[in-house]
Design a protein around this motif. Structure first.
Motif, mmCIF file in Angstrom:
data_model
loop_
_atom_site.group_PDB
_atom_site.id
_atom_site.type_symbol
_atom_site.label_atom_id
_atom_site.label_comp_id
_atom_site.label_asym_id
_atom_site.label_seq_id
_atom_site.Cartn_x
_atom_site.Cartn_y
_atom_site.Cartn_z
ATOM 1 N N ASP A 157 42.034 38.946 35.416
ATOM 2 C CA ASP A 157 41.819 37.778 34.560
ATOM 3 C C ASP A 157 42.636 36.563 34.995
ATOM 4 N N GLY A 158 43.279 36.643 36.144
ATOM 5 C CA GLY A 158 44.037 35.499 36.630
ATOM 6 C C GLY A 158 45.416 35.901 37.109
ATOM 7 N N PHE A 159 46.171 34.904 37.566
ATOM 8 C CA PHE A 159 47.503 35.174 38.093
ATOM 9 C C PHE A 159 48.384 33.948 37.945
ATOM 10 N N MET A 160 49.691 34.169 38.085
ATOM 11 C CA MET A 160 50.673 33.098 38.125
ATOM 12 C C MET A 160 51.696 33.479 39.188
ATOM 13 N N TRP A 161 51.960 32.567 40.108
ATOM 14 C CA TRP A 161 52.926 32.796 41.174
ATOM 15 C C TRP A 161 54.048 31.791 41.023
ATOM 16 N N PHE A 162 55.285 32.242 41.224
ATOM 17 C CA PHE A 162 56.458 31.381 41.101
ATOM 18 C C PHE A 162 57.392 31.652 42.262
ATOM 19 N N THR A 163 57.981 30.593 42.809
ATOM 20 C CA THR A 163 59.036 30.714 43.797
ATOM 21 C C THR A 163 60.100 29.653 43.517
ATOM 22 N N ASN A 164 61.324 29.928 43.911
ATOM 23 C CA ASN A 164 62.369 28.910 43.749
ATOM 24 C C ASN A 164 62.494 28.034 44.989
ATOM 25 N N VAL A 165 61.579 28.188 45.945
ATOM 26 C CA VAL A 165 61.547 27.366 47.141
ATOM 27 C C VAL A 165 60.518 26.260 46.927
ATOM 28 N N ASN A 184 47.596 34.135 48.994
ATOM 29 C CA ASN A 184 46.347 33.466 49.365
ATOM 30 C C ASN A 184 45.134 34.392 49.280
ATOM 31 N N ARG A 185 45.349 35.689 49.397
ATOM 32 C CA ARG A 185 44.233 36.640 49.325
ATOM 33 C C ARG A 185 43.651 36.744 47.916
ATOM 34 N N ILE A 186 44.407 36.375 46.899
ATOM 35 C CA ILE A 186 43.930 36.515 45.529
ATOM 36 C C ILE A 186 42.659 35.699 45.320
ATOM 37 N N GLU A 187 42.719 34.413 45.621
ATOM 38 C CA GLU A 187 41.555 33.555 45.392
ATOM 39 C C GLU A 187 40.421 33.854 46.366
ATOM 40 N N ARG A 188 40.750 34.388 47.516
ATOM 41 C CA ARG A 188 39.731 34.702 48.508
ATOM 42 C C ARG A 188 39.039 36.042 48.224
ATOM 43 N N ASP A 189 39.807 37.070 47.792
ATOM 44 C CA ASP A 189 39.282 38.430 47.716
ATOM 45 C C ASP A 189 39.072 38.978 46.309
ATOM 46 N N LEU A 190 39.526 38.265 45.276
ATOM 47 C CA LEU A 190 39.369 38.764 43.904
ATOM 48 C C LEU A 190 38.556 37.772 43.079
ATOM 49 N N LYS A 191 37.776 38.314 42.149
ATOM 50 C CA LYS A 191 36.974 37.465 41.267
ATOM 51 C C LYS A 191 37.347 37.752 39.814
ATOM 52 N N ARG A 192 37.671 36.690 39.096
ATOM 53 C CA ARG A 192 38.053 36.791 37.689
ATOM 54 C C ARG A 192 36.899 37.373 36.877
ATOM 55 N N GLY A 193 37.211 38.384 36.071
ATOM 56 C CA GLY A 193 36.224 39.020 35.210
ATOM 57 C C GLY A 193 35.349 40.044 35.914
ATOM 58 N N VAL A 194 35.493 40.164 37.237
ATOM 59 C CA VAL A 194 34.677 41.097 38.010
ATOM 60 C C VAL A 194 35.549 42.155 38.691
ATOM 61 N N SER A 195 36.591 41.715 39.389
ATOM 62 C CA SER A 195 37.453 42.630 40.132
ATOM 63 C C SER A 195 38.200 43.562 39.179
ATOM 64 N N THR A 196 38.376 44.809 39.626
ATOM 65 C CA THR A 196 39.042 45.833 38.824
ATOM 66 C C THR A 196 40.491 46.006 39.269
ATOM 67 N N ILE A 248 41.627 48.619 40.627
ATOM 68 C CA ILE A 248 41.546 49.246 41.951
ATOM 69 C C ILE A 248 41.412 48.169 43.031
ATOM 70 N N ASP A 249 40.595 47.148 42.765
ATOM 71 C CA ASP A 249 40.441 46.039 43.708
ATOM 72 C C ASP A 249 41.760 45.300 43.903
ATOM 73 N N VAL A 250 42.460 45.035 42.808
ATOM 74 C CA VAL A 250 43.742 44.324 42.887
ATOM 75 C C VAL A 250 44.745 45.135 43.696
ATOM 76 N N ARG A 251 44.808 46.430 43.454
ATOM 77 C CA ARG A 251 45.737 47.288 44.193
ATOM 78 C C ARG A 251 45.380 47.313 45.688
ATOM 79 N N ARG A 252 44.094 47.313 46.001
ATOM 80 C CA ARG A 252 43.647 47.303 47.396
ATOM 81 C C ARG A 252 44.081 46.004 48.085
ATOM 82 N N VAL A 253 43.967 44.882 47.388
ATOM 83 C CA VAL A 253 44.283 43.572 47.969
ATOM 84 C C VAL A 253 45.788 43.310 48.007
ATOM 85 N N LEU A 254 46.497 43.641 46.930
ATOM 86 C CA LEU A 254 47.914 43.268 46.808
ATOM 87 C C LEU A 254 48.893 44.414 46.996
#
Length: 131
Positions: free
Chosen positions: A119-127, A38-50, A52-58
């Motif tokens: 540039d985006g993400f894809m999340w998958f779960t078998n639940v 859930n933090r991805i859409e809240r804390d990262l911006k496509r084409g802007v976040s680096t 380093i930002d992704v590592r800080r958030v995730l």
């Protein structure tokens, strides 16, 4: 999957089988904490976040690689660098007729980068989740 990670999963499975055989109990084992998707859409911006930002958030990824998504203008524009995060949790084990059966919950997160920018993400779960 790295050789070390493959070995760790094998060791977890072997320990579960051995433990279940000795005790007959159900055991829960996981590969570790998984990032809050859930933090991805809240804390990262496509084409802007680096990165380093992704590592800080995730946090640190489980591994990295590449992807190729065909585009209307050709294949080259569809290439992306990918970081992946994974979580595998053995939630139960039963034994019947000499066979062990493990119940497993899995989730995977792929994070895509274009020219060092998120540039985006894809999340998958078998639940299955109902909304």
């Amino acid at each position: 999957m790295s050789e070390g990670r493959r070995w760790a999963y094998g060791a977890i499975a072997a320990a579960l089988v051995f433990g279940a055989a000795l005790t007959g109990c159900t055991t829960t084992v996981t590969t570790g904490a998984f990032p809050d998707v859930n933090r991805i859409e809240r804390d990262l911006k496509r084409g802007v976040s680096t990165k380093i930002d992704v590592r800080r958030v995730l946090g640190a990824p489980s591994g990295s690689g590449g992807s190729l998504f065909p585009t209307i203008t050709g294949l080259h524009e569809g290439r992306r660098q990918v970081w992946y995060y994974d979580d595998i949790e053995v939630t139960g084990m039963t034994q019947q007729d000499g066979f062990n059966q493990m119940e497993v919950r899995q989730q995977f997160l792929l994070v895509f980068f274009e020219r060092e920018k998120f540039d985006g993400f894809m999340w998958f779960t078998n639940v299955e989740h109902s909304e």
